[in-house]
Design a protein around this motif. Structure first.
Motif, PDB file in Angstrom:
ATOM      1  N   THR A 160      14.587 -34.557  40.388  1.00  0.00           N
ATOM      2  CA  THR A 160      13.539 -34.740  39.384  1.00  0.00           C
ATOM      3  C   THR A 160      14.076 -34.456  37.981  1.00  0.00           C
ATOM      4  O   THR A 160      15.118 -33.823  37.816  1.00  0.00           O
ATOM      5  CB  THR A 160      12.366 -33.785  39.671  1.00  0.00           C
ATOM      6  OG1 THR A 160      12.842 -32.447  39.530  1.00  0.00           O
ATOM      7  CG2 THR A 160      11.828 -33.993  41.066  1.00  0.00           C
ATOM      8  N   PRO A 161      13.344 -34.923  36.952  1.00  0.00           N
ATOM      9  CA  PRO A 161      13.727 -34.538  35.586  1.00  0.00           C
ATOM     10  C   PRO A 161      13.762 -33.029  35.407  1.00  0.00           C
ATOM     11  O   PRO A 161      14.567 -32.508  34.638  1.00  0.00           O
ATOM     12  CB  PRO A 161      12.646 -35.193  34.725  1.00  0.00           C
ATOM     13  CG  PRO A 161      12.205 -36.370  35.509  1.00  0.00           C
ATOM     14  CD  PRO A 161      12.276 -35.939  36.934  1.00  0.00           C
ATOM     15  N   ARG A 172      15.244 -39.739  32.846  1.00  0.00           N
ATOM     16  CA  ARG A 172      15.594 -38.667  33.783  1.00  0.00           C
ATOM     17  C   ARG A 172      16.081 -37.417  33.081  1.00  0.00           C
ATOM     18  O   ARG A 172      15.800 -36.309  33.514  1.00  0.00           O
ATOM     19  CB  ARG A 172      16.658 -39.171  34.765  1.00  0.00           C
ATOM     20  CG  ARG A 172      17.024 -38.148  35.830  1.00  0.00           C
ATOM     21  CD  ARG A 172      17.884 -38.750  36.900  1.00  0.00           C
ATOM     22  NE  ARG A 172      19.170 -39.207  36.374  1.00  0.00           N
ATOM     23  CZ  ARG A 172      20.094 -39.820  37.133  1.00  0.00           C
ATOM     24  NH1 ARG A 172      19.832 -40.071  38.398  1.00  0.00           N
ATOM     25  NH2 ARG A 172      21.235 -40.192  36.607  1.00  0.00           N
ATOM     26  N   TYR A 203      10.210 -41.903  40.914  1.00  0.00           N
ATOM     27  CA  TYR A 203      10.951 -42.933  40.215  1.00  0.00           C
ATOM     28  C   TYR A 203      10.452 -44.317  40.601  1.00  0.00           C
ATOM     29  O   TYR A 203      10.190 -44.601  41.777  1.00  0.00           O
ATOM     30  CB  TYR A 203      12.443 -42.829  40.534  1.00  0.00           C
ATOM     31  CG  TYR A 203      13.141 -41.690  39.840  1.00  0.00           C
ATOM     32  CD1 TYR A 203      13.356 -41.737  38.466  1.00  0.00           C
ATOM     33  CD2 TYR A 203      13.580 -40.579  40.542  1.00  0.00           C
ATOM     34  CE1 TYR A 203      13.991 -40.700  37.812  1.00  0.00           C
ATOM     35  CE2 TYR A 203      14.228 -39.530  39.903  1.00  0.00           C
ATOM     36  CZ  TYR A 203      14.419 -39.606  38.528  1.00  0.00           C
ATOM     37  OH  TYR A 203      15.045 -38.585  37.878  1.00  0.00           O
ATOM     38  N   TRP A 206      10.966 -42.162  35.530  1.00  0.00           N
ATOM     39  CA  TRP A 206      10.121 -41.211  36.285  1.00  0.00           C
ATOM     40  C   TRP A 206       8.678 -41.398  35.836  1.00  0.00           C
ATOM     41  O   TRP A 206       8.326 -41.122  34.705  1.00  0.00           O
ATOM     42  CB  TRP A 206      10.587 -39.789  36.034  1.00  0.00           C
ATOM     43  CG  TRP A 206       9.807 -38.753  36.776  1.00  0.00           C
ATOM     44  CD1 TRP A 206       8.729 -38.060  36.328  1.00  0.00           C
ATOM     45  CD2 TRP A 206      10.052 -38.282  38.112  1.00  0.00           C
ATOM     46  NE1 TRP A 206       8.287 -37.180  37.282  1.00  0.00           N
ATOM     47  CE2 TRP A 206       9.079 -37.296  38.388  1.00  0.00           C
ATOM     48  CE3 TRP A 206      10.994 -38.598  39.077  1.00  0.00           C
ATOM     49  CZ2 TRP A 206       9.026 -36.624  39.601  1.00  0.00           C
ATOM     50  CZ3 TRP A 206      10.935 -37.922  40.292  1.00  0.00           C
ATOM     51  CH2 TRP A 206       9.971 -36.956  40.546  1.00  0.00           C
TER      52      TRP A 206
END
Length: 782
Positions: free
Chosen positions: A12-13, A290, A261, A277
Motif C-alpha cells: 500500500t502507499p 503509490r 490498485y 491507488w
C-alpha cells in the motif's frame, strides 16, 4: 512494530511511505554515527587537541539525542550520559586507547554490518519491486483473446508477487531489527566507554558514583531491550508463513472503505494506462500515486450523479466504466473477483449517498408527476448567513456553518448536521449550502425563518436546571446528540401550550382567567407576514423593517392579541446576486390582513391553520413546536387542512414549508377539493407546479364531478391546462414505454415552467389573467 505485515503484502502507499520514512531515519542515524566515529578518531589521533575534540564528541552526542526525541527513556538516558561525559572531559587524558577499542570499534561494526546490510537489501527490494511492476503491467496488457499469453502472464505475476511479498517482509524485518537494536547497541557502547573512564580516572570517581545508580537502571533497561529484541527476531522469522495464507479477499471491501490498485486509462493523448491507488472518500472517488505524494486527485466529485457498469469494448480484461453526466472513466481491476467487488461497492456507495441526499422526488413510472424537471441552481450560500443568527450553528453556536435543515429553516455545522441526519427526514432534512443545488421554493422557506427565530421557539424554556447540557462547538458527540434530540424530538425547551394560553389570558382548560372573565370580546390572531430584504443598508424605510413573529404576546390593538408579534426588528441585506428571492410575487401582498379567532378556541392546530392562511412561517413553526397535528382538519371550515389555507393565501413558500414538514398533499375538503383543485381554481401556476412536483394526484375528482383539469379549462388558464395535460401524457408514455417515464420533452417543458414561475411569476400570472374571463366569472367556489 510500526507497520502491519498486511500492509507489506498489499504494497500500500502507507507501506511505501513507511519505507521512505525508515530509510531516511536510518540514513540520518548513519550520518550521526559516522560523525561520532570521526570525532572519536580525531580525539585518539590528536592528543594535543584531545580536550577540544572531546567537546566536539559531546556535541555530536547531543545531535544523536535529538534522533530519539520521540523516545522519552532513550532521550533522557542519552542526556544523562552526555552530561556525565562533559563533566569528566577535564580528566580524560589517557583514555585514547580505550576509546579506540570501544567507541570506534563497536559503532563502526554497527555501521558496516547492520546499517550496510539494510542498505544492501534495499537495492534487492527495489529490483524485486520493479519486477513486480513489470509483471503487473504485462498481466494487465495480456489479451483475453490469447489464452496462452494470459496464462504465462498470470504465472509470472503469481511467482513475482510471492517473491515480492517475501522480500518485502525480509526488508521490513531487517529495518525493524536494526531500529530495535540501535538503542541498546549505542547505549551499551557508551556504557563501556563510561566504565573505562571510571577505571582510569580516580579523579572522576566521585562524579561516577553520583551516576552509578542511574546507569545501573539504564543497563538493566538495555538488557531488557536485548531480550525483547531476541523475542522480536524470532517472531519476525515466523511472519513468512502468512504469505501462503494471504489472499486478496482480505482487502477491506466495505461500502465506504474499499481501496486498492486499479489501472486507469488516460482520457487524453495516446490514452495510455497508469496504475493508481483508488479509494472512496466523502461520496467521492479519488486516487493517488503509490509513493512520494501526499495529495490525492478527485476523479468524481459526487457519486450521487454517477453510474457504474462493466466495460467490454476493448481487449483488456476486468474493465469497468464510471459514468457521470459530463465524462466517463475506464478502469481495470487485477482480477474478476476484484472487478465484481469494485462494481458492487461503487453501486452501494452511490445508493448510500442518494439515501442521505435531501428529499427530492425520484422518477417513477407509477407517479404522474415524478419526472418533473426541478429548477435547481447553485446558490450564493454566503447570503443565507446574513439572516439573523445564521452566521453560527443553530444548535452549538459553532462558527462557519455550511449545512442547513430545509424544513426547520436553520443553518448547521457539520457535526450537528450529522446528528440531524440521524433524526430522520420526518424531523430534519439536511442539505449542504456549498455542494447541493437548491430549488427556489426551499430558498424562500429558508429566507423566512433563521436560527434566531427557531431558537426563540425551541429554546424558549431552556435552563441549566433542565439536566441536559447545551451543545457547544467542541463538546462530545454524546452531549450534542442528547441536546439536539431533546430540542427537536422531545421538544423539552418549547413553551408548553398551557403556558402560552395562560399568557394570552386563558386558563389551562380553555376558559378565561379571573382577570379576564369580564372581557369576553378578546380575540387572538396571526398577522400576514413576509420577510423583506434590502440591498443597501444606508437607505431605510418603513418597508425595510421586519416584524418577526415571536412567542411573546403583545396587545396590538384593543381586544386583539397578536401571536408572535415583535420578536425582532431587523433587515436582511444581500448583494445584487440576491439569492433570497421574495415571495411577494406569489402572494397578494401584505395588506395587514389578520386571521382572528376567539381566545377560547386557541390551540396549536388552529394556530397552524390560521398562520398558513396568512403565510406566516415563523408562527407556523411555533405551531408545529407546540404540537400541531399534521393530519388535522378544521371541522368549522369545510374540513380543510393547513395546506388548503396555504394555497388560498397564494404563497408558494407556505405550501413548500408544509409539504417539507409532512402535511398530506391529497386530502380533500367537504367539497372534495384537494389543494391542487384550489390552486387550479385560483390560477396559481407556481403552486400548481409545486404540488405536481410533490406527487399530487392530478386526476382526483371532486363531489361536483370536476377534476383539476376541468377547472383549468373552465378558467381558460392555458398554462395550468398545459401542466396537467403534460403530466397525464407523461404517465401514459411512461406506462407504454415499459415503465420508463423518461420523456425528455416533458421534463424540459416542466423545467421551463419552474424557471418562469420562480423568476417572473407576476408576468406569468398577468399573461393568464389577460386570457381569462373577468374576476366575477371566476369567483372561488367555497
Amino acid at each position: 512494530m510500526k507497520i502491519e505485515f498486511e500492509e507489506c503484502l498489499k504494497d500500500t502507499p502507507k507501506f511505501r511511505q513507511y519505507l521512505s520514512k525508515e530509510e531516511n531515519d536510518i540514513e540520518h542515524l548513519e550520518q550521526r554515527l559516522e560523525r561520532i566515529i570521526k570525532m572519536c578518531t580525531v580525539a585518539v589521533d590528536s592528543g594535543k587537541d584531545y580536550i577540544k575534540n572531546q567537546s566536539a564528541f559531546a556535541t555530536s552526542l547531543w545531535d544523536l539525542q535529538k534522533h530519539f526525541s520521540n523516545d522519552k527513556n532513550a532521550h533522557n538516558a542519552l542526556g544523562k550520559v552526555i552530561h556525565c561525559f562533559q563533566e569528566m572531559n577535564k580528566y580524560h587524558t589517557i583514555l585514547l586507547d580505550q576509546a579506540s577499542r570501544t567507541v570506534l570499534k563497536n559503532l563502526s561494526v554497527f555501521v558496516k554490518d547492520d546499517i550496510n546490510q539494510v542498505k544492501d537489501y534495499k537495492n534487492h527490494f527495489t529490483k524485486v519491486s520493479e519486477s513486480l511492476d513489470n509483471a503487473l503491467i504485462k498481466n494487465a496488457q495480456a489479451s483475453k483473446n490469447r489464452p496462452q499469453e494470459v496464462q504465462e502472464a498470470v504465472n509470472i505475476l503469481a511467482a513475482t508477487k510471492s517473491c515480492f511479498q517475501h522480500t518485502a517482509l525480509d526488508y521490513v524485518n531487517y529495518i525493524t531489527l536494526l531500529q530495535s537494536r540501535k538503542i541498546p547497541a549505542i547505549l551499551s557502547t557508551l556504557l563501556d566507554y563510561y566504565q573505562a573512564c571510571g577505571t582510569y580516572f580516580h579523579q572522576g570517581s566521585d562524579l561516577c558514583n553520583d551516576f552509578d545508580e542511574f546507569f545501573k537502571s539504564v543497563s538493566d533497561e538495555v538488557n531488557s531491550m536485548r531480550s525483547s529484541y531476541h523475542q522480536l527476531e524470532k517472531s519476525m522469522q515466523n511472519r513468512h508463513t502468512s504469505v501462503n495464507d494471504y489472499t486478496e479477499n482480505n482487502i477491506n471491501q466495505s461500502v465506504n472503505r474499499i481501496e486498492g490498485y486499479l489501472f486507469k486509462r488516460k482520457s487524453k493523448g495516446f490514452k495510455t494506462w497508469c496504475r493508481r491507488w483508488f479509494y472512496l472518500c466523502d461520496n467521492q472517488l479519488v486516487y493517488r500515486k503509490r509513493s512520494h505524494e501526499e495529495s490525492y486527485t478527485v476523479m468524481e466529485e459526487d457519486l450521487r450523479i454517477c453510474t457504474v457498469r462493466p466495460f467490454n469494448d476493448n481487449d483488456r480484461r476486468f474493465c469497468f466504466e464510471v459514468i457521470s453526466p459530463t465524462k466517463s472513466h475506464i478502469l481495470q481491476a487485477d482480477s474478476a473477483d476484484m472487478l465484481s467487488a469494485w462494481i458492487n461497492a461503487l453501486q452501494k456507495s452511490i445508493g448510500a449517498a442518494l439515501q442521505f441526499e435531501p428529499q427530492t422526488r425520484r422518477p417513477s413510472s407509477s407517479s404522474p408527476s415524478s419526472n418533473i424537471g426541478s429548477s435547481k441552481k447553485k446558490i450564493h450560500w454566503e447570503q443565507f448567513l446574513k439572516i439573523p443568527g445564521n452566521s453560527t450553528c443553530c444548535d452549538c453556536k459553532g462558527s462557519e456553518p455550511r449545512w442547513a435543515s430545509i424544513n426547520l429553516g436553520i443553518t448547521l455545522c457539520i457535526a450537528c448536521s450529522g446528528v440531524h441526519r440521524s433524526l430522520g427526514v420526518h424531523y430534519s432534512k439536511v442539505r449542504s449550502l456549498t455542494l447541493d443545488a437548491w430549488e427556489p421554493e426551499n430558498v424562500k422557506v429558508m429566507m423566512e425563518l433563521g436560527n434566531d427565530i427557531i431558537n426563540k421557539i425551541y429554546e424558549a424554556n431552556y435552563t441549566e436546571e433542565s439536566g441536559i447540557l447545551q451543545a457547544t462547538e467542541n463538546c462530545e458527540n454524546a452531549i450534542r446528540e442528547a441536546y439536539i434530540k431533546a430540542k427537536y424530538i422531545e421538544k423539552k425547551f418549547v413553551c408548553q401550550i398551557d403556558s402560552v394560553a395562560i399568557e394570552m389570558g386563558l386558563n389551562a382548560e380553555g376558559g378565561n382567567s379571573e382577570n379576564d372573565q369580564s372581557d369576553e370580546s378578546k380575540k387572538w390572531g396571526v398577522k400576514k407576514f413576509r420577510r423583506r430584504h434590502r440591498k443597501d443598508s444606508s437607505s431605510k424605510s418603513d418597508d425595510d423593517s421586519i416584524n418577526f413573529p415571536s412567542m411573546n404576546l403583545n396587545l396590538s390593538r384593543e381586544h386583539l392579541l397578536l401571536v408572535g408579534e415583535n420578536l425582532n426588528n431587523s433587515t436582511v441585506q444581500c448583494d445584487n446576486r440576491g439569492i433570497l428571492g421574495s415571495d411577494q410575487e406569489s402572494t397578494e401582498g401584505e395588506d395587514n390582513i389578520i386571521e382572528e379567532g376567539s381566545l377560547a378556541t386557541f390551540n396549536s392546530n388552529l394556530l397552524l391553520y390560521k398562520a398558513s392562511a396568512v403565510h406566516n412561517l415563523p408562527v407556523m413553526s411555533m405551531a408545529f413546536a407546540l404540537g400541531a397535528d399534521k393530519l388535522w382538519k378544521n371541522s368549522e371550515d369545510l374540513n380543510r387542512t393547513p395546506l388548503h389555507q396555504a394555497v388560498l393565501s397564494g404563497s408558494v413558500m407556505a405550501c413548500e414549508y408544509l409539504l417539507l414538514n409532512g402535511v398530506p398533499i391529497n386530502t380533500a375538503d367537504d367539497l372534495g377539493y384537494t389543494p391542487l383543485h384550489l390552486a387550479t381554481q385560483k390560477g396559481c401556476i407556481a403552486q400548481t407546479y409545486l404540488l405536481l412536483k410533490h406527487k399530487a394526484q392530478y386526476d382526483s375528482e371532486a363531489k361536483d364531478g370536476k377534476k383539476p383539469i376541468d377547472i383549468a379549462v373552465d378558467k381558460r388558464n392555458a398554462d395550468i391546462v398545459t401542466l396537467l395535460r403534460l403530466t397525464r401524457l407523461n404517465e401514459e408514455i411512461g406506462v407504454n414505454d415499459e415503465g420508463n417515464g423518461e420523456d425528455e420533452t416533458y421534463k424540459d417543458v416542466m423545467k421551463d415552467f419552474s424557471n418562469f414561475a420562480s423568476s417572473q411569476p407576476r408576468l406569468l400570472r398577468n399573461r393568464n389573467e389577460n386570457a381569462s374571463p373577468s374576476r366575477n366569472e371566476t369567483e372561488d367556489k367555497e
